[in-house]
Design an enzyme around this catalytic site. Structure first.
Site, PDB file in Angstrom:
ATOM      1  N   ARG A  34       1.178  -4.189   5.401  1.00 10.36           N
ATOM      2  CA  ARG A  34       2.550  -4.115   4.910  1.00 10.36           C
ATOM      3  C   ARG A  34       3.160  -5.508   4.956  1.00 10.36           C
ATOM      4  O   ARG A  34       2.888  -6.275   5.894  1.00 10.36           O
ATOM      5  CB  ARG A  34       3.397  -3.185   5.798  1.00 10.36           C
ATOM      6  CG  ARG A  34       3.224  -1.717   5.530  1.00 10.36           C
ATOM      7  CD  ARG A  34       3.735  -1.317   4.150  1.00 10.36           C
ATOM      8  NE  ARG A  34       3.531   0.093   3.869  1.00 10.36           N
ATOM      9  CZ  ARG A  34       2.484   0.592   3.204  1.00 10.36           C
ATOM     10  NH1 ARG A  34       1.535  -0.199   2.761  1.00 10.36           N
ATOM     11  NH2 ARG A  34       2.385   1.889   2.970  1.00 10.36           N
TER      12      ARG A  34
ATOM     13  N   GLU B 290       8.916  -5.888  -1.945  1.00 13.35           N
ATOM     14  CA  GLU B 290       8.233  -5.524  -3.193  1.00 13.35           C
ATOM     15  C   GLU B 290       9.204  -4.831  -4.139  1.00 13.35           C
ATOM     16  O   GLU B 290      10.057  -4.073  -3.669  1.00 13.35           O
ATOM     17  CB  GLU B 290       7.066  -4.581  -2.871  1.00 13.35           C
ATOM     18  CG  GLU B 290       5.985  -5.281  -2.095  1.00 13.35           C
ATOM     19  CD  GLU B 290       4.888  -4.322  -1.622  1.00 13.35           C
ATOM     20  OE1 GLU B 290       4.797  -3.196  -2.142  1.00 13.35           O
ATOM     21  OE2 GLU B 290       4.145  -4.722  -0.731  1.00 13.35           O
TER      22      GLU B 290
ATOM     23  N   HIS C  67       0.162  -5.020  -4.814  1.00 11.02           N
ATOM     24  CA  HIS C  67       0.007  -3.809  -3.974  1.00 11.02           C
ATOM     25  C   HIS C  67      -0.911  -2.770  -4.640  1.00 11.02           C
ATOM     26  O   HIS C  67      -0.454  -1.704  -5.063  1.00 11.02           O
ATOM     27  CB  HIS C  67       1.379  -3.196  -3.658  1.00 11.02           C
ATOM     28  CG  HIS C  67       1.323  -2.234  -2.495  1.00 11.02           C
ATOM     29  ND1 HIS C  67       2.373  -1.994  -1.659  1.00 11.02           N
ATOM     30  CD2 HIS C  67       0.314  -1.443  -2.032  1.00 11.02           C
ATOM     31  CE1 HIS C  67       2.038  -1.103  -0.739  1.00 11.02           C
ATOM     32  NE2 HIS C  67       0.784  -0.764  -0.956  1.00 11.02           N
TER      33      HIS C  67
HETATM   34  C1  8YV Z   1      -0.029   3.131  -2.142  1.00 12.72           C
HETATM   35  C2  8YV Z   1      -0.129   2.505   0.326  1.00 12.72           C
HETATM   36  O1  8YV Z   1       0.242   2.013  -2.929  1.00 12.72           O
HETATM   37  O2  8YV Z   1      -1.189   4.386   1.248  1.00 12.72           O
HETATM   38  C3  8YV Z   1      -0.343   3.525   1.385  1.00 12.72           C
HETATM   39  O3  8YV Z   1       0.355   3.459   2.408  1.00 12.72           O
HETATM   40  O4  8YV Z   1       0.534   1.563   0.525  1.00 12.72           O
HETATM   41  C4  8YV Z   1      -0.817   2.648  -0.994  1.00 12.72           C
HETATM   42  O5  8YV Z   1      -1.943   3.447  -0.904  1.00 12.72           O
HETATM   43  C5  8YV Z   1       1.245   3.827  -1.932  1.00 12.72           C
HETATM   44  O6  8YV Z   1       1.098   4.914  -1.123  1.00 12.72           O
HETATM   45  C6  8YV Z   1       1.803   4.292  -3.262  1.00 12.72           C
HETATM   46  O7  8YV Z   1       2.862   5.114  -3.085  1.00 12.72           O
END
Ligand code: 8YV
Length: 313
Positions: free
Chosen positions: A233, A262, A280
């Site tokens: 993150r 982001e 991302h």
């Molecule tokens: C996705 C993520 O971009 O799983 C996560 O925590 O950051 C990524 O897999 C995100 O969940 C999209 O909503």
């Protein structure tokens, strides 16, 4: 028979939205002119919510959902949820663990190779027409055999470590507590790990506990031959400190899939040539996103049928 009502906080893939709408009577919160007014009016009718690691939900929304019992979240991150409030209210939450481990770990390896061997920069070099009989591309850094420090040895960190074995990389990790039974050496001091590592890969959760864990001091410890890779993150890294460290060559380079705000990526970061920037996309393959979507649907179906989630947080 009436289909159960489901509150969806934000849009997911077209296919997922359609599939959810086929099975349930879905209210798309993001499509409401005034989402909070909508919840004030209809909030008490919802028992089931679908959201994601991107959209989460707010305490204000939860206050207007007095009968909510479950949140089925797309993604593995849980930082945009008020967890304390969910616990107090006894609201269950599921995420989509495991199905994305391979893709995120693949991406971490890709970022290591790209940032050290300069794949994206080489590609830009060729496309620009700069390659000619006298101008070659500068030498890059080796990946194989280098030391890999993992910050957050969970499911994804473990998948990165497994891949690193194929690159003959010694692995150590930093977690608050050692992982029981892990074959990798635990380093209780993050600064020590940064000093030791050639590549520092972040695979820890976001949120309060890891906020700005990677600061100027850790970057200085990583040093002028070290690379920072973030597939966790943006909040884990002090982005201003990272920009300064890249500008001043305090570290050799970085590979980033995530950012503090982001989808905003600071211009200062975009101007640098010693950083690889991805939007991302850790889990963003057709196959993995399909499995994540299926797991959200399966969790919801299971909760409605049995009161139990398949992959509770
Ligand atoms: C996705 C993520 O971009 O799983 C996560 O925590 O950051 C990524 O897999 C995100 O969940 C999209 O909503």
């Amino acid at each position: 028979m009436n289909k159960p009502r489901v509150l969806q906080i934000g849009p997911l893939s077209e296919r997922f939205n359609q599939e959810l709408a086929q099975r349930y009577e879905v209210s798309a919160l993001w499509q409401q002119a005034d989402p909070l007014a909508f919840l004030r009016e209809q909030g008490e009718q919802f028992i089931y919510m679908v959201s994601s690691a991107r959209f989460g939900c707010t305490a204000d929304q939860l206050r207007l959902l007095p009968n909510l019992r479950v949140i089925c979240s797309f993604g593995v991150g849980y930082d945009p949820y008020p967890l304390e409030l969910l616990r107090e209210r006894g609201i269950a939450i599921s995420t989509t663990p495991d199905v994305l481990n391979d893709c995120v770990a693949d991406l971490a390896m890709g970022l290591m190779i790209d940032s050290a061997r300069l794949l994206s920069a080489s590609d830009r070099f060729v496309r620009s027409g700069a390659w000619n009989s006298t101008t070659g591309f500068p030498l890059a850094r080796r990946v194989s055999g280098k030391r890999l420090g993992i910050v957050g040895l969970g499911r994804i960190g473990e998948a990165v470590a497994q891949r690193a074995a194929g690159f003959s990389m010694p692995v150590r990790y930093h977690n608050r507590r050692p992982v029981v039974g892990s074959r990798y050496q635990h380093e209780p001091d993050l600064l020590e790990l940064a000093r030791w590592a050639d590549f520092l890969v972040l695979t820890c959760p976001g949120g309060q506990a890891t906020y700005h864990l990677i600061d100027a001091e850790v970057l200085a410890a990583l040093g002028a031959d070290g690379f920072l890779i973030n597939v966790a993150r943006g909040s884990v890294v002090d982005e201003s400190a990272l920009i300064a460290a890249l500008q001043d060559r305090v570290i050799a380079g970085a590979g980033l899939d995530v950012y503090e705000r982001e989808p905003q990526v600071p211009a200062a970061l975009r101007e640098l040539d010693n950083v690889v920037l991805l939007p991302h996309v850790g889990s963003a393959s057709v196959e993995t996103r399909q499995q994540m979507a299926d797991l959200v649907l399966d969790n919801l179906q299971s909760f409605i049928a049995t009161g139990k989630l398949l992959t509770p947080l």
